[in-house]
Design a protein around this motif. Structure first.
Motif, PDB file in Angstrom:
ATOM      1  N   ALA A 515       0.824  -1.207   0.000  1.00  0.00           N
ATOM      2  CA  ALA A 515       0.000   0.000   0.000  1.00  0.00           C
ATOM      3  C   ALA A 515       0.861   1.261   0.000  1.00  0.00           C
ATOM      4  O   ALA A 515       0.484   2.281  -0.584  1.00  0.00           O
ATOM      5  N   SER A 516       2.025   1.197   0.643  1.00  0.00           N
ATOM      6  CA  SER A 516       2.888   2.383   0.744  1.00  0.00           C
ATOM      7  C   SER A 516       3.381   2.838  -0.632  1.00  0.00           C
ATOM      8  O   SER A 516       3.578   4.027  -0.866  1.00  0.00           O
ATOM      9  N   SER A 517       3.585   1.876  -1.536  1.00  0.00           N
ATOM     10  CA  SER A 517       4.063   2.231  -2.872  1.00  0.00           C
ATOM     11  C   SER A 517       3.010   3.004  -3.648  1.00  0.00           C
ATOM     12  O   SER A 517       3.338   3.780  -4.550  1.00  0.00           O
ATOM     13  N   ILE A 518       1.731   2.808  -3.302  1.00  0.00           N
ATOM     14  CA  ILE A 518       0.637   3.528  -3.976  1.00  0.00           C
ATOM     15  C   ILE A 518       0.315   4.824  -3.238  1.00  0.00           C
ATOM     16  O   ILE A 518       0.109   5.867  -3.846  1.00  0.00           O
ATOM     17  N   ALA A 519       0.287   4.745  -1.900  1.00  0.00           N
ATOM     18  CA  ALA A 519      -0.077   5.913  -1.091  1.00  0.00           C
ATOM     19  C   ALA A 519       1.056   6.909  -0.953  1.00  0.00           C
ATOM     20  O   ALA A 519       0.830   8.060  -0.551  1.00  0.00           O
ATOM     21  N   GLN A 520       2.293   6.468  -1.268  1.00  0.00           N
ATOM     22  CA  GLN A 520       3.471   7.328  -1.101  1.00  0.00           C
ATOM     23  C   GLN A 520       3.586   7.788   0.352  1.00  0.00           C
ATOM     24  O   GLN A 520       3.693   8.982   0.655  1.00  0.00           O
ATOM     25  N   ALA A 521       3.557   6.806   1.263  1.00  0.00           N
ATOM     26  CA  ALA A 521       3.634   7.101   2.691  1.00  0.00           C
ATOM     27  C   ALA A 521       4.460   6.028   3.389  1.00  0.00           C
ATOM     28  O   ALA A 521       4.759   4.976   2.807  1.00  0.00           O
ATOM     29  N   ASP A 522       4.829   6.300   4.635  1.00  0.00           N
ATOM     30  CA  ASP A 522       5.652   5.400   5.427  1.00  0.00           C
ATOM     31  C   ASP A 522       4.935   4.068   5.640  1.00  0.00           C
ATOM     32  O   ASP A 522       3.836   4.048   6.208  1.00  0.00           O
ATOM     33  N   PRO A 523       5.517   2.925   5.210  1.00  0.00           N
ATOM     34  CA  PRO A 523       4.838   1.634   5.362  1.00  0.00           C
ATOM     35  C   PRO A 523       4.620   1.233   6.826  1.00  0.00           C
ATOM     36  O   PRO A 523       3.634   0.563   7.137  1.00  0.00           O
TER      37      PRO A 523
END
Length: 647
Positions: A515-523
């Protein structure tokens, strides 16, 4: 280069001759699986030795050795490894009658059998590393090291010497190792349900899910996030893979939530939590449920029935937290023109319910899961013919077959590695020794033993597929739980739940990382947020061990009261975690309400009555508070303290 070895490789976009080879393998395997699931009959060892070498061949052609290797064509080492894999399949195909009648360990292996056995083990390790990374591979290597050198360990964890011939014979030429139950499950139930899911999506079922979810939740506050909960659960139920579900539905859901004003971390957390729950959502569930059916000897239909209420409570908790968060942050609804009419959705898409209903009814009426999946897939194809846009012809059919093989390679490698783990554990007697260790550390306490088992599932699930985490924990811990008078259903479902939850549990939360790769946020933050949203799921497994009513076990009163109180408890916990019901909850109210919700779920008359009093009191006071704020003059109101939509 050495550091790159510890990571999985990249998936290639194959072209030309190599892709044609993959398409040929895909067609052969899919036709074989459909035959096997419908009218065919083979021994476990026979059909796994047909299935596995073909998947192994595809693995070396589709995945690079490391992420540093670029390009869409296999290297010469890849081609050689793929050729050896295919040769192993040819060897077993020619000599299968010998191995179906052979007495294991009676005669030493021939030089050719030694070569085949060694190659099979090494190829399995390398393909597992390429497709799933070094985590699972390293666990297998540790177990293999224990097999060969464990006799040198002093004390209780020593075992009798196991010679190489014995190890290889048991690992490769019997159903105790690589070609055992986990691989058998991948080659039957899992493959056919992945096939069904691929056909269902290609026939337009995915679009129907999205439209249905928009119809259900689009007009309510926080509609986009609620749509995410519904669609991700539906897709996850079919795919059985939290990571794959996040990458599929999340590519649409996460950007939509961010656009509507949700933070990237919250958007990723909702997607991760909802996708992870699909692996425990009936009627299809995931590969772990099929493994449970085989390993625990429990019918798949019984598992589906038992898992229904906990799955509903899981999604109820996520849905309510999203609801309370959306009200608190005054999130918008979808625009009216973006919401399809209910009548239009069912008029255009009712046909997609037919295969799902058939699947449920078939399994509940005693049809084998494999046959039900094959027939449901056939129904999907017929349904597609009624939809010109989604009609499945022979060209689309071949592409679907290719997609199925792509999805099956990682799952199959996980199951093959799980077979190696099981055999290593059984050969050394590690399971009983481990059970003795856990029992001594927990002093025989059921609660502490459950905590230890939950931690074990999460640790094993770090970077591993759900199926591997389940089977490894089931081998080590399930016998201990059953010996403590926990029914097999409850014990194994406890392990399935925590194996699934490992996908969102930091530090290695595979669904959160996707999900982090799509949301561009800290996993890590996404994983923690997902755990917060799925908090109820971390509590439920303990509850259904102590109170089997939510697994629909017991008399009608026990079942009804357990469900009603659990629903109330989930509502209270969701409100407490988000700090909102009808108005803002202060910290003390949150703590007290959370305790009340927990007491409602925990079995026992005293806890139920106490929890009911606490919950009703806090919620009633909150309602009174909300009405007072609404009745205040408009200038005195604080928008952040009350749900303006209640006015």
């Amino acid at each position: 280069m050495f550091r790159a070895f510890f990571k999985e490789g990249n998936r290639r976009e194959l072209k030309g001759i190599v892709r044609n080879l993959i398409l040929t393998i895909s067609i052969i395997l899919c036709i074989f699986e459909i035959w096997l699931g419908s009218v065919g009959s083979m021994d476990l060892y026979q059909y796994t030795t047909v299935f596995y070498p073909l998947i192994l061949t595809a693995a070396f052609l589709q995945f690079t050795a490391t992420k540093r290797i670029k390009g869409n064509q296999p290297t010469w080492p890849d081609i050689i490894l793929a050729a050896i894999s295919l040769s192993i399949g040819v060897y077993f195909l020619i000599n299968i009658d010998l191995y179906l009648t052979r007495i294991p360990l009676f005669n030493p292996l021939t030089p050719l059998e030694l070569a085949v056995g060694i190659a099979t083990v090494l190829l399995t390790l390398e393909a597992t590393r390429r497709t799933l990374g070094f985590t699972l591979t390293s666990v297998v290597l540790v177990i293999l090291a224990y097999v060969f050198w464990g006799q040198h360990i002093p004390g209780a964890y020593s075992h009798r010497p196991i010679d190489f011939n014995h190890f290889l014979d048991d690992m490769v030429f019997t159903v105790n190792g690589i070609f055992g139950t986990p691989l058998g499950v991948a080659a039957t139930y899992v493959f056919l349900f992945v096939l069904f899911g691929a056909f269902f999506t290609a026939a337009g079922g995915g679009d129907f899910f999205f439209r249905l979810a928009a119809t259900i939740s689009g007009r309510s506050v926080g509609g986009p996030a609620k749509i995410t909960v519904i669609t991700s659960g539906m897709f996850g139920m079919i795919s059985g893979s939290p990571t794959a579900d996040v990458l599929t539905t999340g590519s649409i859901n996460i950007p939509t939530m961010k656009k509507m004003g949700y933070s990237p971390v919250f958007a990723g957390g909702v997607e991760s939590a909802a996708s992870t729950g699909g692996s425990i959502l009936p009627p299809i569930m995931g590969s772990a449920a099929f493994l449970m059916a085989e390993y625990a000897g429990i019918s798949y239909g019984a598992i589906v029935i038992a898992a229904t209420v906990p799955a509903i409570l899981y999604y109820l908790g996520i849905f309510l937290q999203v609801h309370f968060r959306s009200i608190k942050e005054d999130m918008p609804t979808l625009k009216e023109e973006e919401i399809p009419k209910v009548s239009d959705v069912f008029k255009e898409g009712w046909i997609y319910l037919v295969p799902l209903v058939f699947l449920v009814v078939g399994i509940m009426n005693g049809m084998t899961a494999s046959l039900a999946a094959v027939l449901a897939t056939a129904i999907v194809i017929v349904c597609s013919w009624l939809k010109p846009v989604y009609r499945i012809g022979y060209k689309k059919l071949i592409l679907i077959f290719e997609e199925v093989i792509e999805r099956m390679v990682p799952v199959t490698m996980a199951c093959a590695a799980a077979g190696m783990l099981i055999d290593g554990i059984m050969l050394t007697g590690l399971a009983s020794k481990f059970g003795t260790l856990i029992f001594s550390l927990t002093a025989g306490s059921l609660f502490l033993t459950l905590v230890a088992t939950a931690v074990l599932c999460i640790v094993f699930g770090m970077g591993m597929p759900v199926s591997s985490a389940y089977i490894l924990t089931a081998v080590l811990a399930a016998p201990l739980l059953i010996n403590m008078n926990i029914p097999a259903m409850n014990a194994h479902l406890f392990i399935v739940y925590y194996s699934c939850l490992s996908a969102i549990t930091p530090p290695v939360a595979v669904a959160a990382f996707a999900a982090s790769s799509i949301a561009q946020a800290d996993p890590i933050k996404i994983g923690l947020n997902a755990c917060k949203l799925a908090l109820v799921a971390f509590i439920l497994p303990f509850i259904f061990v102590y109170d089997p009513g939510i697994l629909l076990q017991g008399d009608l009163w026990d079942i009804t009261s357990s469900i009603v109180l659990s629903v109330m408890g989930v509502i209270a916990i969701a409100a407490a975690v988000e700090g909102w019901y009808k108005a803002k909850l202060n910290k003390l109210e949150q703590v007290v309400l959370f305790a009340g919700g927990l007491l409602l779920i925990v079995p026992g008359m005293l806890s139920d009555v106490t929890g009911l009093i606490i919950t009703v009191t806090i919620i009633s006071l909150n309602r009174i508070k909300a009405k007072k704020i609404l009745n205040q003059p408009i200038l005195e109101k604080k928008p952040e303290d009350v749900d303006i939509r209640e006015a």
